[in-house]
Design a protein around this motif. Structure first.
Motif, mmCIF file in Angstrom:
data_model
loop_
_atom_site.group_PDB
_atom_site.id
_atom_site.type_symbol
_atom_site.label_atom_id
_atom_site.label_comp_id
_atom_site.label_asym_id
_atom_site.label_seq_id
_atom_site.Cartn_x
_atom_site.Cartn_y
_atom_site.Cartn_z
ATOM 1 N N TYR A 171 -7.249 13.637 -8.314
ATOM 2 C CA TYR A 171 -6.463 13.426 -7.095
ATOM 3 C C TYR A 171 -5.166 14.221 -7.134
ATOM 4 O O TYR A 171 -4.718 14.778 -6.145
ATOM 5 C CB TYR A 171 -6.145 11.939 -6.913
ATOM 6 N N GLY A 172 -4.543 14.242 -8.307
ATOM 7 C CA GLY A 172 -3.312 15.012 -8.441
ATOM 8 C C GLY A 172 -3.540 16.490 -8.233
ATOM 9 O O GLY A 172 -2.717 17.182 -7.620
ATOM 10 N N VAL A 173 -4.672 17.005 -8.746
ATOM 11 C CA VAL A 173 -4.990 18.425 -8.573
ATOM 12 C C VAL A 173 -5.239 18.732 -7.104
ATOM 13 O O VAL A 173 -4.766 19.753 -6.575
ATOM 14 C CB VAL A 173 -6.207 18.815 -9.434
ATOM 15 N N LEU A 174 -5.985 17.876 -6.413
ATOM 16 C CA LEU A 174 -6.268 18.096 -4.999
ATOM 17 C C LEU A 174 -4.979 18.136 -4.178
ATOM 18 O O LEU A 174 -4.874 18.890 -3.204
ATOM 19 C CB LEU A 174 -7.193 17.003 -4.468
ATOM 20 N N ASN A 175 -4.009 17.323 -4.547
ATOM 21 C CA ASN A 175 -2.717 17.322 -3.851
ATOM 22 C C ASN A 175 -2.042 18.688 -3.890
ATOM 23 O O ASN A 175 -1.316 19.066 -2.982
ATOM 24 C CB ASN A 175 -1.774 16.290 -4.473
ATOM 25 N N ALA A 189 3.139 19.007 -10.944
ATOM 26 C CA ALA A 189 1.715 18.976 -11.295
ATOM 27 C C ALA A 189 1.445 17.953 -12.395
ATOM 28 O O ALA A 189 0.492 17.159 -12.305
ATOM 29 C CB ALA A 189 1.266 20.372 -11.729
ATOM 30 N N MET A 190 2.277 17.963 -13.440
ATOM 31 C CA MET A 190 2.083 17.018 -14.534
ATOM 32 C C MET A 190 2.200 15.581 -14.042
ATOM 33 O O MET A 190 1.373 14.715 -14.395
ATOM 34 C CB MET A 190 3.102 17.291 -15.644
ATOM 35 N N PHE A 191 3.201 15.319 -13.228
ATOM 36 C CA PHE A 191 3.395 13.943 -12.773
ATOM 37 C C PHE A 191 2.253 13.489 -11.865
ATOM 38 O O PHE A 191 1.759 12.359 -11.993
ATOM 39 C CB PHE A 191 4.726 13.809 -12.040
ATOM 40 N N LEU A 192 1.835 14.356 -10.933
ATOM 41 C CA LEU A 192 0.754 13.969 -10.034
ATOM 42 C C LEU A 192 -0.534 13.694 -10.810
ATOM 43 O O LEU A 192 -1.217 12.692 -10.563
ATOM 44 C CB LEU A 192 0.515 15.076 -8.997
ATOM 45 N N VAL A 193 -0.869 14.577 -11.731
ATOM 46 C CA VAL A 193 -2.095 14.398 -12.511
ATOM 47 C C VAL A 193 -2.023 13.123 -13.337
ATOM 48 O O VAL A 193 -2.957 12.306 -13.347
ATOM 49 C CB VAL A 193 -2.339 15.624 -13.402
ATOM 50 N N GLN A 247 0.805 -1.206 0.000
ATOM 51 C CA GLN A 247 0.000 0.000 0.000
ATOM 52 C C GLN A 247 0.850 1.273 0.000
ATOM 53 O O GLN A 247 0.433 2.288 -0.544
ATOM 54 C CB GLN A 247 -0.932 0.002 1.215
ATOM 55 N N LEU A 248 2.035 1.234 0.618
ATOM 56 C CA LEU A 248 2.832 2.449 0.737
ATOM 57 C C LEU A 248 3.801 2.659 -0.418
ATOM 58 O O LEU A 248 4.238 3.780 -0.651
ATOM 59 C CB LEU A 248 3.635 2.432 2.047
ATOM 60 N N THR A 249 4.155 1.596 -1.130
ATOM 61 C CA THR A 249 5.158 1.757 -2.186
ATOM 62 C C THR A 249 4.725 2.760 -3.234
ATOM 63 O O THR A 249 5.518 3.599 -3.683
ATOM 64 C CB THR A 249 5.457 0.403 -2.853
ATOM 65 N N THR A 250 3.467 2.706 -3.633
ATOM 66 C CA THR A 250 2.998 3.665 -4.627
ATOM 67 C C THR A 250 3.122 5.086 -4.111
ATOM 68 O O THR A 250 3.585 5.992 -4.815
ATOM 69 C CB THR A 250 1.533 3.374 -5.004
ATOM 70 N N ALA A 251 2.712 5.287 -2.852
ATOM 71 C CA ALA A 251 2.827 6.622 -2.257
ATOM 72 C C ALA A 251 4.284 7.056 -2.176
ATOM 73 O O ALA A 251 4.627 8.201 -2.498
ATOM 74 C CB ALA A 251 2.190 6.643 -0.874
ATOM 75 N N LEU A 252 5.161 6.145 -1.759
ATOM 76 C CA LEU A 252 6.582 6.491 -1.650
ATOM 77 C C LEU A 252 7.173 6.807 -3.019
ATOM 78 O O LEU A 252 8.004 7.714 -3.152
ATOM 79 C CB LEU A 252 7.355 5.347 -0.990
ATOM 80 N N LEU A 253 6.742 6.046 -4.037
ATOM 81 C CA LEU A 253 7.247 6.319 -5.390
ATOM 82 C C LEU A 253 6.791 7.686 -5.879
ATOM 83 O O LEU A 253 7.564 8.443 -6.470
ATOM 84 C CB LEU A 253 6.759 5.229 -6.351
ATOM 85 N N ILE A 254 5.514 8.005 -5.648
ATOM 86 C CA ILE A 254 5.015 9.310 -6.069
ATOM 87 C C ILE A 254 5.755 10.424 -5.339
ATOM 88 O O ILE A 254 6.184 11.419 -5.936
ATOM 89 C CB ILE A 254 3.495 9.412 -5.827
ATOM 90 N N VAL A 255 5.914 10.253 -4.031
ATOM 91 C CA VAL A 255 6.652 11.247 -3.245
ATOM 92 C C VAL A 255 8.077 11.375 -3.766
ATOM 93 O O VAL A 255 8.602 12.487 -3.944
ATOM 94 C CB VAL A 255 6.655 10.858 -1.754
ATOM 95 N N THR A 256 8.727 10.237 -4.002
ATOM 96 C CA THR A 256 10.119 10.261 -4.454
ATOM 97 C C THR A 256 10.262 10.967 -5.792
ATOM 98 O O THR A 256 11.106 11.848 -5.962
ATOM 99 C CB THR A 256 10.663 8.823 -4.559
ATOM 100 N N ILE A 257 9.425 10.594 -6.753
ATOM 101 C CA ILE A 257 9.565 11.176 -8.092
ATOM 102 C C ILE A 257 9.239 12.657 -8.081
ATOM 103 O O ILE A 257 9.945 13.466 -8.685
ATOM 104 C CB ILE A 257 8.676 10.417 -9.091
ATOM 105 N N THR A 258 8.177 13.054 -7.372
ATOM 106 C CA THR A 258 7.853 14.480 -7.319
ATOM 107 C C THR A 258 8.921 15.261 -6.558
ATOM 108 O O THR A 258 9.245 16.392 -6.931
ATOM 109 C CB THR A 258 6.481 14.705 -6.653
#
Length: 914
Positions: free
Chosen positions: A766-770, A750-754, A421-432
């Motif tokens: 979800y990316g916009v809300l972030n 922004a592009m990556f989150l969206v 469950q956390l790997t996706t979040a960690l990857l998004i955090v890491t890349i952004t």
């Protein structure tokens, strides 16, 4: 495929102790239980059945499941994937790594330890070296390039041509020009000039200049000592006045010719050092010279004598880094230990967390060594940022694992669910965060920072995302079934805790008045951002000098923690108070033009110095400047034959030759003033330099503006340069760099989150809300910089773009957990409540540890590092506050808009793609 394609996996789920999921049916379709864990036989929720199109029985639009989107994604890219222990489809990275973490944890640990050994070798043996001071930020400016060309032509730097200089300041409140003091100066000069190992080629002082007026034939310091010793006080006073008329005595501005007295004098020392000699070797010679002065009766280096030189300045600025590290790092370690102990409450978990932090630093230092990036003031700020992200990752993983263990899940199953469950979040955090750090490569000034920080955050992800979970699984299995005592293992923010009662305040606001609150926050944030646009920008050499009050406080610290001696602080006081000069009291105009040989070139230089700006010192209606014209005037006064030559080629009678100037130059270079002329004009007559003295009350930007106007006014190819101009160029680059980096970081993030949320969840929104709380935290930070009077500088210029990465770190964890809970069937407010107590507890622990542990940079000796510590602490706090307080209302407002206007059906890019 329905939205029930994955299980809750949160606090309200009921996974079996053996890790199997009760929601996996024989037909392979995964269903999710509600808060009570009741599942209808057909796979729908027993309390509120939902249709396969994603709508609940009450008509409320539901969010599409990750599994349905994930299946489509991995089918498209041709990757097979296995469900994790929660029935959720995994990405290829998680699918490959999770079995290693849970099944072969010690193999993972050993591999990471071996890699740490490799990086340790890079850190110890790598060729990065160190950089300190202002030079690291000025290398690529136009003014610096002109300055380098000038140094190459005139050999001023003492590196290519050899030779270095220093100044000894002597103070006597009664009269530094008294006969005993003059004799002391000459005795000192005699000792340093006759001692071979000091390699002193010459020295000049008020005493030697006075002795030459008494007896021009006295050339050595020993001979001059005898001349002054035999002279009467009246003769000495008269010689002092004559010396001041002839050459200008290097004494403080309180000098009075009538009484022949002053309080501070300078002794200039020139060393015969080799070309490109090492700075530390030059500094050693200069400190040896000061020690020799201490042997003279009446000279005391602790009271009235101090030496200054560029080599000493470079060495002491490097020393500042060491003294800062000695004080700040232990303080940071103590505070981090305290808060990590509170967060982990288990010695095994604490040890793993600390080991991971140390490994992150070693890997990053090793990377710098391998690629040859030197450690500098600007990179000192990278490591607190990496620690901040590492602390956050570690607390989240351990806290989420404990949540699963409390439900009864086995060690491997609990960690499988956690990492799944956390790997996706960690990857998004890491890349952004990589984007926000790497955005700084768009500027030469912050390029090294961007590269090191980007790779450092990747290392942080690997160590905390793979090594830490593996170590946790390995140690928990070792102590399972043993009598090893149990320690605190409950997650932070559980309902019975103090945090569990405080953290839901944002959720309660979102329940009562989300629209009013969000509008007020956005309006307030926009106002703060507008206020923050007025933040100042500053940069000069003194920005790297220590805070004097802080040094006095640190002097009371025991032994190794006490700071070293900083002679340049005393010298700076002398320069500003007694000589009314800064560290750089001049600006330079460098002329690189072969038309200097033309008949009108000297007249053009003279014209440019007429009617100077108020930022310059003036002698009548002409700027007080050193130029080739000044050398010609001096030689005219000393040599009648040369004066005749000048007059012969001066058609206007103003004393400036304007015909056959090459003949004048030839005779000047062949005269006794040849060396002085070579300092102002190259022998091929292609380049010249003009040093203009800056008024002591002029601001840096005023002086630089005046220098640029002077250079533009000369009808020759001229460039304003010198340290003041170079520093002002950096000031101008800082603002551009900060804005470019901020824009690049925001756009990329922004592009990556969206795109990532659209691809993984089918919901780009979800990316916009972030981004809402992220932008708010950036606005608050910019406003705080102006409010606290913290200017933009080369050290903190990346902070605005970095704050995007810090903000995303907090919002992504919050949003990712909310999606997990919301899609498992919880109502929006219930999902927010579980999120804020579970993930919110981890975020709070991370924030407190980072703010208190790394905010101790504010204790640093260097003001630039102090300011960065304040900004780092504020940035992390604002990111946490925006996530906990603002994101719930943002989510609720969007949920109402989506349901009220049925936006999901109208936005094809934001709909279920299953």
């Amino acid at each position: 495929m329905t939205d029930f394609d994955r299980s809750d996996g949160g606090e309200d789920s009921d996974p079996r102790a053996d890790g199997s999921d009760a929601s996996i049916r024989a037909n392979g379709v995964a269903t999710a239980s509600d808060g009570d864990g009741e599942i209808s036989p057909d796979g729908t929720d027993a309390d509120s059945s939902r249709s396969n199109d994603g709508s609940s029985s009450d008509g409320r639009s539901r969010l599409p499941g990750l599994a349905s989107v994930g299946t489509a994604v991995f089918d498209r890219i041709g990757s097979s994937s296995e469900p994790d222990d929660g029935g959720r489809k995994q990405d290829p990275f998680t699918r490959r790594v999770n079995p290693l973490i849970t099944n072969r944890p010690w193999t993972v640990v050993v591999v990471f330890l071996l890699l740490t050994g490799v990086f340790l070798g890079g850190a110890v043996l790598g060729g990065g070296g160190q950089e300190a001071g202002a030079d690291q930020f000025t290398e690529d400016t136009e003014a610096q390039q002109a300055f380098d060309d000038m140094q190459e032509n005139f050999g001023d730097d003492g590196r290519e041509s050899g030779g270095t200089t220093a100044q000894l300041f002597v103070e006597d409140e009664r009269n530094v020009l008294s006969k005993p003091n003059l004799l002391r100066m000459l005795e000192f000069q005699d000792r340093i000039e006759t001692r071979d190992d000091l390699r002193v080629s010459s020295s000049t002082s008020p005493a030697s200049l006075t002795a030459q007026q008494l007896d021009p034939t006295a050339e050595t310091a020993e001979e001059q000592y005898r001349v002054v010793d035999r002279a009467s006080q009246r003769e000495i006073d008269a010689a002092i006045a004559e010396a001041d008329d002839a050459a200008g005595l290097p004494v403080s501005t309180d000098f009075t010719r009538e009484s022949a007295s002053a309080t501070v004098a300078q002794i200039a020392v020139t060393y015969d050092t080799a070309p490109r000699s090492d700075t530390s070797d030059n500094a050693h010679l200069q400190f040896e010279t000061q020690d020799l002065a201490n042997e003279i009766d009446g000279f005391d280096t602790d009271e009235n004598v101090v030496i200054f030189g560029d080599a000493i300045l470079d060495e002491e600025i490097l020393q500042l880094l060491g003294d800062t590290a000695i004080v700040v790092f232990p303080a940071a370690l103590v505070l981090i230990m305290i808060f990590l102990t509170i967060a982990y409450r288990d010695p095994i978990d604490l040890g793993l967390g600390l080991a991971a932090l140390v490994m992150t630093l070693i890997w990053t230092f090793g990377f710098m060594g391998f690629v040859g990036i030197p450690f500098s003031d600007s990179l000192l700020t990278v490591f607190p940022l990496l620690l901040a992200v590492g602390i956050d990752f570690g607390i989240h993983i351990i806290n989420r694992y404990r949540e699963e263990r409390e439900t009864g899940a086995a060690i491997g199953d609990a960690m499988g669910i956690t990492t799944g469950q956390l790997t996706t979040a960690l990857l998004i955090v890491t890349i952004t965060t990589v984007f926000s750090f790497a955005a700084n490569v768009v500027s030469e000034m912050t390029r090294d920072f961007g590269i090191v920080a980007a790779f450092g955050i990747i290392f942080t992800f690997l160590i905390f995302g793979v090594f830490l979970p593996a170590g946790k699984v390995g140690f928990d299995r070792l102590r399972e079934g043993t009598r090893f005592p149990k320690f605190g293992s409950r997650p932070l923010g559980n309902e019975e805790s103090v945090l569990g009662r405080i953290l839901p305040v944002g959720v309660e606001i979102a329940r009562v008045a989300p629209v009013i609150f969000l509008v007020a926050i956005l309006v307030g944030g926009a106002s703060v951002a507008a206020y923050g646009t007025g933040v100042d920008t500053e940069f000069d050499e003194e920005a790297f000098f220590p805070d004097e009050d802080r040094i006095e406080q640190y002097e009371s610290l025991p032994g190794p923690l006490a700071p070293g001696e900083y002679t340049f602080m005393q010298v700076l006081d002398y320069m500003e108070e007694d000589f009314e000069q800064g560290m750089d009291g001049t600006v330079t105009v460098y002329i690189d033009d072969r038309n200097l040989r033309s008949d009108g070139s000297l007249r053009e230089i003279d014209r440019s110095l007429q009617n100077p700006s108020d930022a310059f010192e003036a002698d009548g209606r002409q700027a007080d400047a050193d130029s080739i014209l000044g050398v010609i005037e001096s030689q005219k006064a000393a040599d009648p034959q040369f004066a005749g030559t000048v007059e012969r080629y001066d058609s206007s009678g103003d004393g400036i030759p304007d015909r056959n100037v090459d003949v004048v130059y030839d005779e000047l270079f062949d005269s006794d003033a040849g060396d002085e002329a070579a300092d102002r004009l190259t022998t091929d007559r292609s380049a010249s330099r003009i040093d203009v003295r800056v008024d002591v009350d002029a601001e840096q930007d005023e002086a630089v503006h005046a220098a640029r106007e002077l250079a533009a006014d000369i009808r020759l190819d001229a460039t304003a340069t010198g340290q003041l101009v170079i520093f002002e160029s950096v000031v101008e680059e800082i603002s551009d760099s900060a804005l470019r980096s901020l824009f690049a970081a925001f756009v990329l993030t922004a592009m990556f989150l969206v795109l990532s949320y659209w691809w993984l969840e089918g919901r780009a929104i979800y990316g916009v809300l972030n981004l809402v709380p992220v932008l708010l935290s950036v606005a608050l930070l910019a406003g705080s910089m102006r409010y606290f009077g913290v200017p933009l500088s080369p050290i903190n210029a990346p902070i605005l773009s970095v704050s995007i990465g810090l903000g995303v770190d907090y919002t992504v964890h919050f949003m990712h957990r909310f999606v997990d809970e919301y899609e498992s069937g919880k109502e929006v407010h219930d999902a927010l409540l579980v999120t804020v107590r579970g993930t919110g507890g981890a975020l709070t622990g991370s924030m407190l540890t980072t703010v208190c542990g790394l905010g101790v940079l504010y204790l640093a000796l260097i003001p630039l590092i102090m300011e960065f510590g304040l900004l780092l602490a504020l940035g992390v706090f604002y990111a946490w506050l925006s996530s906990i307080l603002v994101l719930p209302s943002t989510i609720v407002v969007w949920d109402r808009l989506e349901n009220g206007y049925e936006l999901r059906d109208r936005l094809p890019w934001d709909a279920d793609r299953s």
